[in-house]
Scaffold this motif. Structure first.
Motif, PDB file in Angstrom:
ATOM      1  N   TRP A 179       0.840  -1.212   0.000  1.00 16.32           N
ATOM      2  CA  TRP A 179       0.000   0.000   0.000  1.00 16.32           C
ATOM      3  C   TRP A 179       0.872   1.257   0.000  1.00 16.32           C
ATOM      4  O   TRP A 179       2.096   1.183   0.107  1.00 16.32           O
ATOM      5  CB  TRP A 179      -0.832   0.064   1.288  1.00 16.32           C
ATOM      6  CG  TRP A 179      -2.011  -0.839   1.384  1.00 16.32           C
ATOM      7  CD1 TRP A 179      -2.419  -1.804   0.515  1.00 16.32           C
ATOM      8  CD2 TRP A 179      -2.956  -0.855   2.479  1.00 16.32           C
ATOM      9  NE1 TRP A 179      -3.556  -2.414   0.996  1.00 16.32           N
ATOM     10  CE2 TRP A 179      -3.911  -1.854   2.197  1.00 16.32           C
ATOM     11  CE3 TRP A 179      -3.082  -0.124   3.666  1.00 16.32           C
ATOM     12  CZ2 TRP A 179      -4.972  -2.141   3.062  1.00 16.32           C
ATOM     13  CZ3 TRP A 179      -4.140  -0.409   4.521  1.00 16.32           C
ATOM     14  CH2 TRP A 179      -5.079  -1.407   4.212  1.00 16.32           C
ATOM     15  N   ASN A 180       0.212   2.397  -0.029  1.00 18.77           N
ATOM     16  CA  ASN A 180       0.818   3.728   0.125  1.00 18.77           C
ATOM     17  C   ASN A 180       1.957   3.925  -0.884  1.00 18.77           C
ATOM     18  O   ASN A 180       1.793   3.628  -2.053  1.00 18.77           O
ATOM     19  CB  ASN A 180       1.268   3.950   1.583  1.00 18.77           C
ATOM     20  CG  ASN A 180       0.117   3.706   2.566  1.00 18.77           C
ATOM     21  OD1 ASN A 180      -1.027   3.941   2.209  1.00 18.77           O
ATOM     22  ND2 ASN A 180       0.411   3.231   3.750  1.00 18.77           N
ATOM     23  N   GLU A 181       3.131   4.389  -0.412  1.00 20.41           N
ATOM     24  CA  GLU A 181       4.240   4.664  -1.341  1.00 20.41           C
ATOM     25  C   GLU A 181       4.954   3.384  -1.777  1.00 20.41           C
ATOM     26  O   GLU A 181       5.963   3.439  -2.459  1.00 20.41           O
ATOM     27  CB  GLU A 181       5.269   5.578  -0.660  1.00 20.41           C
ATOM     28  CG  GLU A 181       4.754   6.942  -0.299  1.00 20.41           C
ATOM     29  CD  GLU A 181       4.880   7.945  -1.429  1.00 20.41           C
ATOM     30  OE1 GLU A 181       6.006   8.299  -1.762  1.00 20.41           O
ATOM     31  OE2 GLU A 181       3.855   8.367  -1.981  1.00 20.41           O
ATOM     32  N   SER A 182       4.424   2.237  -1.349  1.00 23.32           N
ATOM     33  CA  SER A 182       5.012   0.961  -1.785  1.00 23.32           C
ATOM     34  C   SER A 182       4.297   0.401  -2.998  1.00 23.32           C
ATOM     35  O   SER A 182       4.717  -0.641  -3.524  1.00 23.32           O
ATOM     36  CB  SER A 182       4.954  -0.075  -0.651  1.00 23.32           C
ATOM     37  OG  SER A 182       5.757   0.337   0.432  1.00 23.32           O
ATOM     38  N   PHE A 183       3.219   1.033  -3.431  1.00 21.34           N
ATOM     39  CA  PHE A 183       2.497   0.484  -4.589  1.00 21.34           C
ATOM     40  C   PHE A 183       1.676   1.554  -5.290  1.00 21.34           C
ATOM     41  O   PHE A 183       0.966   2.323  -4.649  1.00 21.34           O
ATOM     42  CB  PHE A 183       1.557  -0.654  -4.141  1.00 21.34           C
ATOM     43  CG  PHE A 183       0.832  -1.277  -5.303  1.00 21.34           C
ATOM     44  CD1 PHE A 183       1.521  -2.055  -6.230  1.00 21.34           C
ATOM     45  CD2 PHE A 183      -0.521  -1.059  -5.502  1.00 21.34           C
ATOM     46  CE1 PHE A 183       0.860  -2.606  -7.320  1.00 21.34           C
ATOM     47  CE2 PHE A 183      -1.189  -1.609  -6.587  1.00 21.34           C
ATOM     48  CZ  PHE A 183      -0.490  -2.385  -7.493  1.00 21.34           C
ATOM     49  N   PHE A 184       1.762   1.567  -6.609  1.00 25.17           N
ATOM     50  CA  PHE A 184       0.956   2.481  -7.417  1.00 25.17           C
ATOM     51  C   PHE A 184       0.187   1.640  -8.422  1.00 25.17           C
ATOM     52  O   PHE A 184       0.789   0.957  -9.253  1.00 25.17           O
ATOM     53  CB  PHE A 184       1.857   3.506  -8.114  1.00 25.17           C
ATOM     54  CG  PHE A 184       2.726   4.238  -7.122  1.00 25.17           C
ATOM     55  CD1 PHE A 184       2.253   5.340  -6.442  1.00 25.17           C
ATOM     56  CD2 PHE A 184       3.997   3.763  -6.810  1.00 25.17           C
ATOM     57  CE1 PHE A 184       3.031   5.983  -5.478  1.00 25.17           C
ATOM     58  CE2 PHE A 184       4.784   4.391  -5.859  1.00 25.17           C
ATOM     59  CZ  PHE A 184       4.294   5.500  -5.190  1.00 25.17           C
ATOM     60  N   GLY A 185      -1.118   1.686  -8.313  1.00 22.27           N
ATOM     61  CA  GLY A 185      -1.956   0.889  -9.207  1.00 22.27           C
ATOM     62  C   GLY A 185      -3.128   0.319  -8.448  1.00 22.27           C
ATOM     63  O   GLY A 185      -3.438   0.766  -7.332  1.00 22.27           O
ATOM     64  N   ASP A 186      -3.792  -0.657  -9.041  1.00 19.94           N
ATOM     65  CA  ASP A 186      -4.984  -1.249  -8.419  1.00 19.94           C
ATOM     66  C   ASP A 186      -4.784  -2.742  -8.160  1.00 19.94           C
ATOM     67  O   ASP A 186      -5.024  -3.228  -7.067  1.00 19.94           O
ATOM     68  CB  ASP A 186      -6.208  -1.080  -9.326  1.00 19.94           C
ATOM     69  CG  ASP A 186      -6.367   0.362  -9.736  1.00 19.94           C
ATOM     70  OD1 ASP A 186      -6.054   0.680 -10.903  1.00 19.94           O
ATOM     71  OD2 ASP A 186      -6.751   1.178  -8.889  1.00 19.94           O
ATOM     72  N   LEU A 187      -4.380  -3.457  -9.203  1.00 16.68           N
ATOM     73  CA  LEU A 187      -4.221  -4.908  -9.100  1.00 16.68           C
ATOM     74  C   LEU A 187      -2.749  -5.235  -8.881  1.00 16.68           C
ATOM     75  O   LEU A 187      -1.885  -4.792  -9.637  1.00 16.68           O
ATOM     76  CB  LEU A 187      -4.728  -5.568 -10.382  1.00 16.68           C
ATOM     77  CG  LEU A 187      -6.242  -5.437 -10.593  1.00 16.68           C
ATOM     78  CD1 LEU A 187      -6.610  -5.698 -12.048  1.00 16.68           C
ATOM     79  CD2 LEU A 187      -6.993  -6.390  -9.666  1.00 16.68           C
ATOM     80  N   HIS A 188      -2.490  -6.027  -7.838  1.00 16.94           N
ATOM     81  CA  HIS A 188      -1.104  -6.338  -7.472  1.00 16.94           C
ATOM     82  C   HIS A 188      -0.567  -7.504  -8.300  1.00 16.94           C
ATOM     83  O   HIS A 188      -1.275  -8.095  -9.106  1.00 16.94           O
ATOM     84  CB  HIS A 188      -1.043  -6.690  -5.991  1.00 16.94           C
ATOM     85  CG  HIS A 188      -1.395  -5.538  -5.094  1.00 16.94           C
ATOM     86  ND1 HIS A 188      -2.685  -5.222  -4.768  1.00 16.94           N
ATOM     87  CD2 HIS A 188      -0.626  -4.619  -4.482  1.00 16.94           C
ATOM     88  CE1 HIS A 188      -2.699  -4.166  -3.984  1.00 16.94           C
ATOM     89  NE2 HIS A 188      -1.463  -3.772  -3.783  1.00 16.94           N
ATOM     90  N   ALA A 189       0.689  -7.868  -8.022  1.00 16.43           N
ATOM     91  CA  ALA A 189       1.314  -9.029  -8.680  1.00 16.43           C
ATOM     92  C   ALA A 189       0.786 -10.316  -8.051  1.00 16.43           C
ATOM     93  O   ALA A 189       0.280 -10.316  -6.931  1.00 16.43           O
ATOM     94  CB  ALA A 189       2.830  -8.969  -8.508  1.00 16.43           C
ATOM     95  N   GLN A 190       0.931 -11.398  -8.751  1.00 15.26           N
ATOM     96  CA  GLN A 190       0.632 -12.770  -8.310  1.00 15.26           C
ATOM     97  C   GLN A 190      -0.883 -13.040  -8.306  1.00 15.26           C
ATOM     98  O   GLN A 190      -1.699 -12.150  -8.211  1.00 15.26           O
ATOM     99  CB  GLN A 190       1.155 -13.059  -6.900  1.00 15.26           C
ATOM    100  CG  GLN A 190       2.662 -12.930  -6.725  1.00 15.26           C
ATOM    101  CD  GLN A 190       3.182 -13.584  -5.444  1.00 15.26           C
ATOM    102  OE1 GLN A 190       4.271 -14.082  -5.449  1.00 15.26           O
ATOM    103  NE2 GLN A 190       2.456 -13.607  -4.368  1.00 15.26           N
ATOM    104  N   SER A 191      -1.187 -14.330  -8.368  1.00 13.84           N
ATOM    105  CA  SER A 191      -2.531 -14.875  -8.100  1.00 13.84           C
ATOM    106  C   SER A 191      -3.608 -14.290  -9.015  1.00 13.84           C
ATOM    107  O   SER A 191      -3.349 -13.901 -10.142  1.00 13.84           O
ATOM    108  CB  SER A 191      -2.894 -14.665  -6.623  1.00 13.84           C
ATOM    109  OG  SER A 191      -3.219 -13.311  -6.379  1.00 13.84           O
ATOM    110  N   ARG A 192      -4.859 -14.237  -8.492  1.00 17.03           N
ATOM    111  CA  ARG A 192      -5.987 -13.721  -9.265  1.00 17.03           C
ATOM    112  C   ARG A 192      -5.751 -12.279  -9.708  1.00 17.03           C
ATOM    113  O   ARG A 192      -6.226 -11.860 -10.753  1.00 17.03           O
ATOM    114  CB  ARG A 192      -7.262 -13.741  -8.415  1.00 17.03           C
ATOM    115  CG  ARG A 192      -7.872 -15.095  -8.309  1.00 17.03           C
ATOM    116  CD  ARG A 192      -9.104 -15.063  -7.434  1.00 17.03           C
ATOM    117  NE  ARG A 192      -9.431 -16.408  -7.047  1.00 17.03           N
ATOM    118  CZ  ARG A 192     -10.122 -17.242  -7.826  1.00 17.03           C
ATOM    119  NH1 ARG A 192     -10.586 -16.837  -8.977  1.00 17.03           N
ATOM    120  NH2 ARG A 192     -10.347 -18.471  -7.438  1.00 17.03           N
TER     121      ARG A 192
END
Ligand code: NAD
Length: 495
Positions: free
Chosen positions: A458-471
């Motif tokens: 979250w926060n400044e560790s991720f930009f976007g909506d859908l993360h890596a891996q899985s569904r």
């Protein structure tokens, strides 16, 4: 491996030197020796890969998903067979211990296994009779040519967070690995070639920042997956989305761990040692800040200082080594500079890992485990991702104060992971509920989510909506198409 091996691109099923005029040396961080050269591919090489990807896409998306996953089953077997070889290459170019390198590949292989379930994971939804005699369904279609840009610290695993899902869903995939560790991806793509994907489905283009810009600006690349530092993640996210692409960009981290007085302090200390100093602290899931609550302070501080001082640092291929070097000379200087800045800001250097060498490896990029006590939450050090084997200690009187420290955006703008050690279920629930981070660990070191869960920063560790891996990976690499249909009996030919 030959000295100064020249690394190639893998485009349209061919290993190619390409038209690059600039190249970089790749160094073994334990010896400082140059072991390979990597080309900095210009925009023309990116364009050649995109064109090959588009040509391949026309047929690849039509191939039944059960057939598209067959080369992934073969890739899994090949990765298992070559675990030792790839593990050694990772250690030689990245510095981590051989056990850490093999462990990294295991986590990568998990993603290949999960993506083999794409026939189920990719299924859509449907309803009969959304109105009388009318049916509606949603299906998932691939996007086209997609690309991933990856960092130095997990050269084997991180490309596998993306590649298996992208191609199993019917896309054609281009990887631009870190120019600091391109040897691992040469090995990976040799196995990808052997696994039997059609030309253009999985491609490798080496390069640096200019190559990234060419990828971000190419009109026919539909989606960008990125992992790296926060400033570059932000830049990649803005430029990719401004160019109309989907983007998922994972950034840096500064992971806090809260230690309650009712935790098993001895076990917690052991786990913290591995979390802070494993991979020389060069993990986005390394613990960087340990916050002790109440009486946990004294025993934890003493224990972690002893453990840091006793950790065996050396060449990662030496079996007794517990921690390798950092990636470059510049990293070593940056980390040592941050330790000094922390001391200037009032932190007490309990264990000092600066200016150390390992016998026989005088030119290696060594920073030994370092522990800084009484770090001020408002200091520059507290706000900065160190990305080295440095653990900062803070103290709080209550769990509420500790959670405030974890959530304080003035001292920690990241949100990759936060962990808690306790024997109280109530405190564990309070922590899980209130902490502002996308991955939570309870009585667990800072552990990466399994491949069948999203890597949920979250926060400044991720930009976007859908993360890596899985569904999340499956959804990121597909677009939904909703079909509403009516087939009245009276319109059909009677047989
Ligand atoms: P980096 O940001 O320097 O590089 C990452 C990629 O971006 C590389 O492929 C590089 O070639 C490219 N790049 C670098 N500078 C660029 C620029 N100015 N313009 C365009 N492209 C550029 O990161 P790194 O040093 O290789 O990796 C370490 C960082 O990655 C740390 O911050 C770490 O926390 C982060 N990381 C995050 C995760 C996560 O899951 N959130 C996982 C691993 C690493």
């Amino acid at each position: 491996m030959t000295q100064q091996q020249e690394l190639l691109n893998y485009v349209n099923g061919q290993w190619q030197r390409g038209s690059a005029t600039a190249a970089l040396d790749v160094h073994n961080p334990a010896t400082g020796a140059a072991i390979a050269t990597v080309a900095l591919s210009p925009a023309a090489e990116v364009d050649a890969a995109v064109r090959a990807g588009q040509d391949a896409f026309a047929e690849w998306r039509r191939m039944p998903v059960v057939d598209r996953i067959q080369p992934l089953f073969r890739l899994k077997m090949l990765l298992e067979e070559h675990l030792d070889d790839i593990g050694r290459v990772i250690t030689e170019e990245c510095g981590k211990t051989y056990a850490e390198s093999v462990g990294e590949m295991r986590r990568g292989i998990e993603n290949v296994e999960v993506a083999c379930g794409t026939p189920s994971l990719m299924q859509g939804w449907n309803n009969e009779d959304i109105a009388r005699g009318i049916d509606e369904h949603m299906l998932r279609q691939p996007l086209g040519v997609v690309a991933a840009i990856t960092p130095f610290n997990f050269p084997g695993m991180i490309p596998l967070w993306f590649l298996p899902y992208a191609i199993a869903t019917g896309n054609c995939f281009i990887l631009k690995p870190s120019e600091k560790v391109p040897l691992t991806t040469q090995r990976l793509f040799a196995l990808i070639e052997e696994a039997g994907f059609p030309p253009g489905v999985a491609q490798l283009v080496n390069g640096g920042a200019d190559t990234v810009d060419a990828i971000l600006d190419h009109p026919d690349i539909r989606a960008i997956s990125f992992v790296g530092s926060t400033p570059v993640a932000k830049y990649v996210y803005s430029r990719a989305t401004a160019n109309g692409k989907r983007a998922q960009c994972q950034g840096g981290a500064k992971n806090p761990v809260v230690i309650m007085p009712d935790a098993n302090i001895e076990t917690t200390t052991q786990i913290m040692g591995d979390s802070a100093f494993g991979c020389a602290g060069q993990r986005c899931l390394a613990v960087s800040v340990a916050i002790t609550v109440g009486q946990a302070k004294e025993p934890f501080t003493e224990g972690i200082a002893d453990l840091a001082a006793g950790r065996k640092v050396g060449y990662g291929l030496d079996e007794t080594t517990e921690m390798g070097p950092v990636i470059t000379r510049e990293s070593k200087e940056r980390i040592e500079g941050l330790i000094e800045a922390g001391a200037q800001e009032g932190a007490r250097v309990l264990v000092d890992g600066r200016q150390k060498t390992v016998a026989g490896y005088d030119d290696g990029y060594w920073v030994f485990p370092t522990v800084l006590d009484a770090v001020d939450p408002s200091s520059h050090l507290s706000r900065t991702e160190i990305f080295g084997p440095v653990l900062s200690l803070m103290h709080a009187d209550t769990i509420e104060d500790a959670i405030d420290l974890v959530n304080n955006k003035g001292s920690n703008s990241y949100g990759n992971m936060a962990c808690l050690f306790t024997s109280s279920g109530a405190v564990a629930r309070q922590f899980r509920y209130d902490v502002d981070a996308g991955n939570i660990g309870i009585n667990i070191g800072v552990a990466a989510p399994m491949a069948f869960f999203p890597f949920s920063g979250w926060n400044e560790s991720f930009f976007g909506d859908l993360h890596a891996q899985s569904r999340h990976g499956i959804e990121f690499y597909t677009q939904t198409k909703v079909v509403v249909e009516r087939w009245p009996q009276e319109w059909s030919r009677k047989f």
